[in-house]
Motif scaffolding. Structure first.
Motif, mmCIF file in Angstrom:
data_model
loop_
_atom_site.group_PDB
_atom_site.id
_atom_site.type_symbol
_atom_site.label_atom_id
_atom_site.label_comp_id
_atom_site.label_asym_id
_atom_site.label_seq_id
_atom_site.Cartn_x
_atom_site.Cartn_y
_atom_site.Cartn_z
ATOM 1 N N ASN A 99 0.317 -1.299 -0.182
ATOM 2 C CA ASN A 99 0.404 0.362 -0.034
ATOM 3 C C ASN A 99 0.651 0.863 0.019
ATOM 4 O O ASN A 99 0.750 2.334 -0.320
ATOM 5 C CB ASN A 99 -1.291 0.193 1.623
ATOM 6 C CG ASN A 99 -2.167 1.126 0.864
ATOM 7 O OD1 ASN A 99 -2.110 2.119 0.334
ATOM 8 N ND2 ASN A 99 -1.913 1.721 1.993
ATOM 9 N N TYR A 158 -9.291 3.211 1.295
ATOM 10 C CA TYR A 158 -7.859 3.159 2.673
ATOM 11 C C TYR A 158 -8.595 3.201 3.787
ATOM 12 O O TYR A 158 -8.609 2.006 5.311
ATOM 13 C CB TYR A 158 -7.019 4.184 2.642
ATOM 14 C CG TYR A 158 -5.805 4.654 3.541
ATOM 15 C CD1 TYR A 158 -4.653 3.379 4.517
ATOM 16 C CD2 TYR A 158 -5.882 4.951 5.059
ATOM 17 C CE1 TYR A 158 -3.996 3.642 5.450
ATOM 18 C CE2 TYR A 158 -5.089 4.879 5.754
ATOM 19 C CZ TYR A 158 -4.251 4.704 6.005
ATOM 20 O OH TYR A 158 -3.527 4.501 7.210
ATOM 21 N N TRP A 182 -9.402 -4.583 8.170
ATOM 22 C CA TRP A 182 -8.932 -4.276 9.797
ATOM 23 C C TRP A 182 -9.790 -5.063 11.443
ATOM 24 O O TRP A 182 -9.183 -5.517 11.692
ATOM 25 C CB TRP A 182 -8.487 -3.050 9.916
ATOM 26 C CG TRP A 182 -7.461 -2.620 11.468
ATOM 27 C CD1 TRP A 182 -8.000 -2.617 12.487
ATOM 28 C CD2 TRP A 182 -6.028 -3.139 10.948
ATOM 29 N NE1 TRP A 182 -6.619 -2.734 13.409
ATOM 30 C CE2 TRP A 182 -5.687 -2.847 11.787
ATOM 31 C CE3 TRP A 182 -5.630 -3.405 9.912
ATOM 32 C CZ2 TRP A 182 -4.366 -3.577 12.875
ATOM 33 C CZ3 TRP A 182 -3.895 -3.413 10.640
ATOM 34 C CH2 TRP A 182 -3.089 -3.627 12.005
ATOM 35 N N TYR A 200 -3.522 -6.427 3.656
ATOM 36 C CA TYR A 200 -4.064 -6.749 3.623
ATOM 37 C C TYR A 200 -5.583 -5.954 2.389
ATOM 38 O O TYR A 200 -6.266 -5.959 1.990
ATOM 39 C CB TYR A 200 -5.188 -6.663 4.717
ATOM 40 C CG TYR A 200 -4.850 -5.180 5.629
ATOM 41 C CD1 TYR A 200 -3.467 -4.981 5.652
ATOM 42 C CD2 TYR A 200 -6.299 -4.458 5.737
ATOM 43 C CE1 TYR A 200 -3.602 -4.082 6.529
ATOM 44 C CE2 TYR A 200 -5.873 -3.416 6.250
ATOM 45 C CZ TYR A 200 -4.456 -3.066 6.564
ATOM 46 O OH TYR A 200 -4.189 -1.998 7.018
ATOM 47 N N GLN A 201 -3.960 -4.754 2.271
ATOM 48 C CA GLN A 201 -5.178 -3.489 1.282
ATOM 49 C C GLN A 201 -4.991 -4.354 0.057
ATOM 50 O O GLN A 201 -6.108 -3.090 -0.884
ATOM 51 C CB GLN A 201 -4.038 -2.604 1.286
ATOM 52 C CG GLN A 201 -4.023 -1.401 2.523
ATOM 53 C CD GLN A 201 -2.620 -2.418 3.325
ATOM 54 O OE1 GLN A 201 -2.599 -2.863 2.838
ATOM 55 N NE2 GLN A 201 -2.430 -1.726 4.651
ATOM 56 N N ILE A 259 -1.288 -9.558 8.843
ATOM 57 C CA ILE A 259 -1.815 -9.006 10.035
ATOM 58 C C ILE A 259 -2.723 -10.612 9.963
ATOM 59 O O ILE A 259 -2.718 -11.560 9.259
ATOM 60 C CB ILE A 259 -3.081 -8.084 9.696
ATOM 61 C CG1 ILE A 259 -3.931 -8.243 8.215
ATOM 62 C CG2 ILE A 259 -2.191 -6.921 9.395
ATOM 63 C CD1 ILE A 259 -5.510 -7.040 8.833
HETATM 64 O O1 F6P Z 1 0.264 -4.273 10.457
HETATM 65 C C1 F6P Z 1 -0.236 -3.461 9.306
HETATM 66 C C2 F6P Z 1 0.704 -2.177 8.878
HETATM 67 O O2 F6P Z 1 -0.462 -2.284 7.582
HETATM 68 C C3 F6P Z 1 1.588 -1.981 8.915
HETATM 69 O O3 F6P Z 1 2.777 -2.702 7.195
HETATM 70 C C4 F6P Z 1 1.927 -0.556 8.648
HETATM 71 O O4 F6P Z 1 3.314 -0.212 9.689
HETATM 72 C C5 F6P Z 1 0.498 0.023 10.207
HETATM 73 O O5 F6P Z 1 0.071 -1.048 9.646
HETATM 74 C C6 F6P Z 1 0.321 1.259 10.112
HETATM 75 O O6 F6P Z 1 -0.407 0.794 8.862
HETATM 76 P P1 F6P Z 1 -1.288 2.444 7.823
HETATM 77 O O7 F6P Z 1 -0.217 2.682 6.630
HETATM 78 O O8 F6P Z 1 -2.557 2.508 7.572
HETATM 79 O O9 F6P Z 1 -0.412 3.562 8.477
#
Ligand code: F6P
Length: 493
Positions: free
Chosen positions: A28, A101, A110, A156-157, A180
């Motif tokens: 992502n 997102y 999530w 997961y995204q 996750i």
């Molecule tokens: O734990 C999953 C995750 O997507 C990590 O890869 C990332 O560091 C954290 O959550 C924060 O995510 P975001 O990109 O939403 O800030």
């Protein structure tokens, strides 16, 4: 949220088709953060985190490209090079940011994937945005990848990317890793688009999870909901292709954390932190993103009750809680921020003394060197998520305890608990049990702590993030024979 200017790295605008990478990573986010210097000029700095440091050498050696969102809403952006990696930015609009997102990724998937710690929201327009953004990532990868390249999709995204990409480029080796948890069938089945997501993942040759239980959940769901034949870790598709699903527990750059912890700057800062806190007998530490899965609220209550019950005073023990802001516009996160602020205020109001708060609560993000100083300075690390894919902070703490001392209080619902068995394990839903383990860590005999920490340090030294990346990529790129495609699929549930 603001629109940022584009940093131009080359005279001619490069198109994705010019890249021709042998190894393509999709995530992502791009592995860089934009920095604005005092003179107004802009630059990129590598983001902290094990994934990029593990992949950087192999990407540099394999003409690697990383496709991701630059972290700001941005529709127009150019391809550029950073640290030997070609970075291919994917623009997303403000509406996609909200729906793909904040919405589908972080308010539907999530909570659903984290045991419904919060209630997931299901909105059809969020799903449409998720499909559209996944398609954009897949189309870009299809252009960027060289003939027969290896493509590794993260998290997961982007669960639809493997199948969308395979439709465009059947010559690629495609891997997917979920950072996750992957939920049991009973929870996953709530999702209106459950079949589409499973089929999205089945576009990969290898689907990696943090734990073997998650891989088993996936295999069972594929059998039940898609109707493919499965045996152990393998799914047999009607076209003769196989998909393997198995666990690859992620880790950290252990040597880098050890080096940081040993550095004079971090050692001096650690001493200063202890001095600033009044040199109490024991310092407890929590470092988390401010996320409702992390169990920060319950942990604060447990600690405050230990003081209230008279097990120790605020002169003897204090708690440093770093809660870095995250996904701040999503409702559940706003609510959590308010509740945590209120609770810490109450606890410090009730129990604190002048210059001696029970809890030092820092709602901020810090550089890795400050985190390392906190790991060195604090005696008891408390990691109590209700559900967590792995939790790398637990491993980082262990890596920084160069003198084999210090205690780790760890939720049995964090992936890391499968490896760090010598931690003081807790059920985060059981406040009394959590109090008992925090107190046991407070009172523990140094010999017992040494024995536990030595064993945990061995684990993180032997299984670092480079081993993780190599294990995944080796499995992904090892040729597998096609199966007999005339096998009859099982009946669909
Ligand atoms: O734990 C999953 C995750 O997507 C990590 O890869 C990332 O560091 C954290 O959550 C924060 O995510 P975001 O990109 O939403 O800030």
């Amino acid at each position: 949220m603001h629109r940022v200017g584009v940093v131009t790295r080359s005279r001619r605008r490069r198109s994705p088709g010019d890249v021709r990478a042998e190894l393509v990573v999709l995530a992502n986010r791009l592995p860089v953060d934009r920095v604005v210097h005092a003179d107004g000029s802009e630059d990129w700095r590598r983001s902290p985190g094990g994934l990029v440091s593990a992949l950087a050498p192999v990407m540099a050696a394999n003409r690697g490209a990383w496709i991701g969102w630059p972290g700001d809403v941005m529709e127009e952006c150019e391809i550029f090079e950073h640290d030997g990696i070609t970075l291919v930015p994917i623009g997303i609009s403000q509406q996609e940011y909200e729906e793909y997102y904040e919405g589908f990724s972080n308010a539907t998937l999530w909570p659903l994937y984290h045991d419904l710690v919060a209630k997931p929201e299901f909105h059809r327009e969020w799903w449409d945005a998720y499909v559209a953004v996944n398609r954009r990532f897949a189309e870009t990868a299809a252009e960027v990848a060289a003939e027969g390249a290896t493509v590794w999709v993260q998290d997961y995204q982007l669960q639809l990317v493997p199948s969308l990409l395979r439709e465009l480029r059947s010559d690629l080796r495609i891997g997917f890793f979920l950072h996750i948890p992957f939920p049991p069938a009973e929870l996953f089945s709530q999702l209106p688009w459950r079949r589409e997501l499973l089929e999205g993942l089945l576009g990969a040759d290898l689907v990696g999870f943090q734990l073997s239980g998650a891989a088993q959940n996936f295999i069972r769901l594929v059998r039940q909901r898609v109707g493919h034949k499965t045996h152990r870790d393998t799914v047999y598709l009607p076209d003769g292709r196989t998909v393997v699903a198995k666990a690859f527990p992620i880790s950290i750059d252990t040597a880098q954390f050890e080096k940081l912890a040993a550095s004079p700057g971090v050692q001096a800062r650690a001493k200063q932190i202890r001095d600033d806190l009044g040199n109490p007998r024991r310092i407890f530490l929590g470092i988390d993103r401010l996320d409702y899965t992390k169990g920060i609220y319950a942990r604060m209550r447990a600690f405050s009750e230990l003081i209230h019950d008279g097990h120790f005073s605020v002169e003897e023990a204090t708690f440093v809680q770093v809660a870095s802001p995250s996904r701040e516009r999503v409702d559940q996160y706003r609510k959590l921020r308010d509740e945590t602020d209120r609770l810490v205020g109450h606890i410090n109001g009730d129990l604190g003394r002048i210059g001696r708060p029970a809890i030092s609560y820092l709602n901020a993000s810090f550089p890795q060197s400050e985190m390392a100083a906190l790991f060195v300075a604090c005696d008891i690390m408390v990691v109590t998520p209700f559900r967590d894919g792995m939790n790398l902070v637990a491993k980082e703490y262990v890596a920084c305890r160069l003198h084999e001392d210090g205690a780790l209080v760890l939720s049995e619902f964090a992936g890391a608990a499968e490896e760090l068995r010598q931690a003081f394990l807790v059920n985060p839903y059981d406040i009394n049990g959590m109090k008992a383990q925090m107190l046991a860590a407070y009172r523990a005999d140094p010999k017992d702590l040494g024995r536990r920490m030595r064993a945990m340090r061995r684990t993180v030294a032997e299984n670092d993030v480079a081993n993780w990346a190599n294990a995944f990529l080796t499995e992904l790129t090892t040729p597998r024979p096609a199966h007999d495609k005339h096998l009859r699929p099982v009946k669909r549930a």
